[in-house]
Design an enzyme around this catalytic site. Sequence first.
Site, PDB file in Angstrom:
ATOM      1  N   ASP A 176     -11.659  -3.264   0.490  1.00  0.00           N
ATOM      2  CA  ASP A 176     -10.593  -2.647   1.276  1.00  0.00           C
ATOM      3  C   ASP A 176      -9.982  -1.466   0.532  1.00  0.00           C
ATOM      4  OD1 ASP A 176      -8.770  -2.922   3.718  1.00  0.00           O
ATOM      5  OD2 ASP A 176      -7.317  -2.938   2.080  1.00  0.00           O
ATOM      6  N   ASN A 220       0.857  -1.183   0.000  1.00  0.00           N
ATOM      7  CA  ASN A 220       0.000   0.000   0.000  1.00  0.00           C
ATOM      8  C   ASN A 220       0.898   1.239   0.000  1.00  0.00           C
ATOM      9  OD1 ASN A 220       0.980   0.246   2.640  1.00  0.00           O
ATOM     10  ND2 ASN A 220      -0.881  -0.558   3.568  1.00  0.00           N
TER      11      ASN A 220
END
Length: 325
Positions: free
Chosen positions: A198, A9
Site C-alpha cells: 500500500d 497518511n
Amino acid sequence: RIMRPDDANVAGNVHGGTILKMIEEAGAIISTRHCNSQAGEPCVAALARVERTDFLSPVCIGEVANVSAEITYTSRHSVEVQVNVMSENILTGAKKVTNKATLWYVPLSLKNVNKVLEVPPIQYARKEQEDEGKKRYEEQKLDRLETKQRNGDVIFPIINPEPHTVGYSQSSLIHLVGPSDCTLLGFVHGGVTMKLMDEVAGIVAARHCKTNIVTASVDAINFHEKIKKGSVITISGRMTFTSNKSMEIEVFVDADPFVDEPRERYRAVSAFFTYVSLSKEGKPLPVPQLLTETEDEKRRFDEGKGRYLQTKAKRQAQEQQAARQ
C-alpha cells in the site's frame, strides 16, 4: 485499538496499509485458533488470498478501530474468514463500518512448513451456506491460478520520463525481512506485506497526481509463495489505468532468498490497488489521464478499464437491489 498519529497518511487519515494489516491479524488469529481446535499437529494459518476490499469510509486519528472476524467456510485445506472493521468516535459515540474483507488461509505444520494440514470442518446453519462457500472457494482457486500464470512482468527504470506516463510514477521499495516481520514459522506476515504494498501504491498515485491521495479499494491480493526470514523483497508498483476520478496501480512483490538459499528471485505476491485524489478539504479531484506509450502499456490500460467497468456495473446493480428492498 485507538488510532494514533503514527498511523496517519499525508492526508491526516489512517493509512490504508495499517487497516489492511489489522484485518490480516484478525484473520490469522481466528483461523489459527480454529485449525488448532482439534487434536493433531500444531499449526499456524498462513494467508493465501485477500478478496476485493473496499475502503468505505476513512478512519480518523483518535478514533477506535474495532475489527471482528468470523469463519464462513472451510474446505479440506483452507479457511475463509470474513472481517469487518468499524470505527468509533469515543467522544460522540458515533460508529460507522469502514471495511469489509474476505481472506483465505491455509494451515501449515509447525514441524514442517511445507506440509499443509487438514482443516476441522465448521457447522453451517443452512445447506445453502455451505454450497455458496464452496462456489466462492472454487472461484478464488481459479483466479489465483490465472493470476500466477501472468506474473512474469518486471519493472525497469525509465530515463527522463515524461509527466503522467507509466515510467514517470512507477516506484519500488526494497526491504530486508527481519524477525519482527515474521510468523512463528519464520515467514513474512501477510499484513506486513500488504502494508508495504500500500505504501508503494500510494507513492505511485501521489507522483502521478501531485495531490493528497487515499486508498479506495484493493482488488484480490494473491499470495503465491511464502517469503522466508532473511529474504530481500522488492515491492514494485506502476500505474495501469486512470478514470476521471480514480487510478489503478499494479503492485507485485518479488523475493530474493538472501541467507543460505541458492534459489533465484521469485514472484511472491500480486494485486491491484485503486486510489482517488483529494483536495485539502477532502473533496475528490479529477485525475490526470495516464499517457500510454508502448503496446504493453496500452494492453494493461484496456485490461484495467475492463476491471473498472465491471466493478462499476456490479456496484450499480447492488445499489439498485438495495433500493428495491
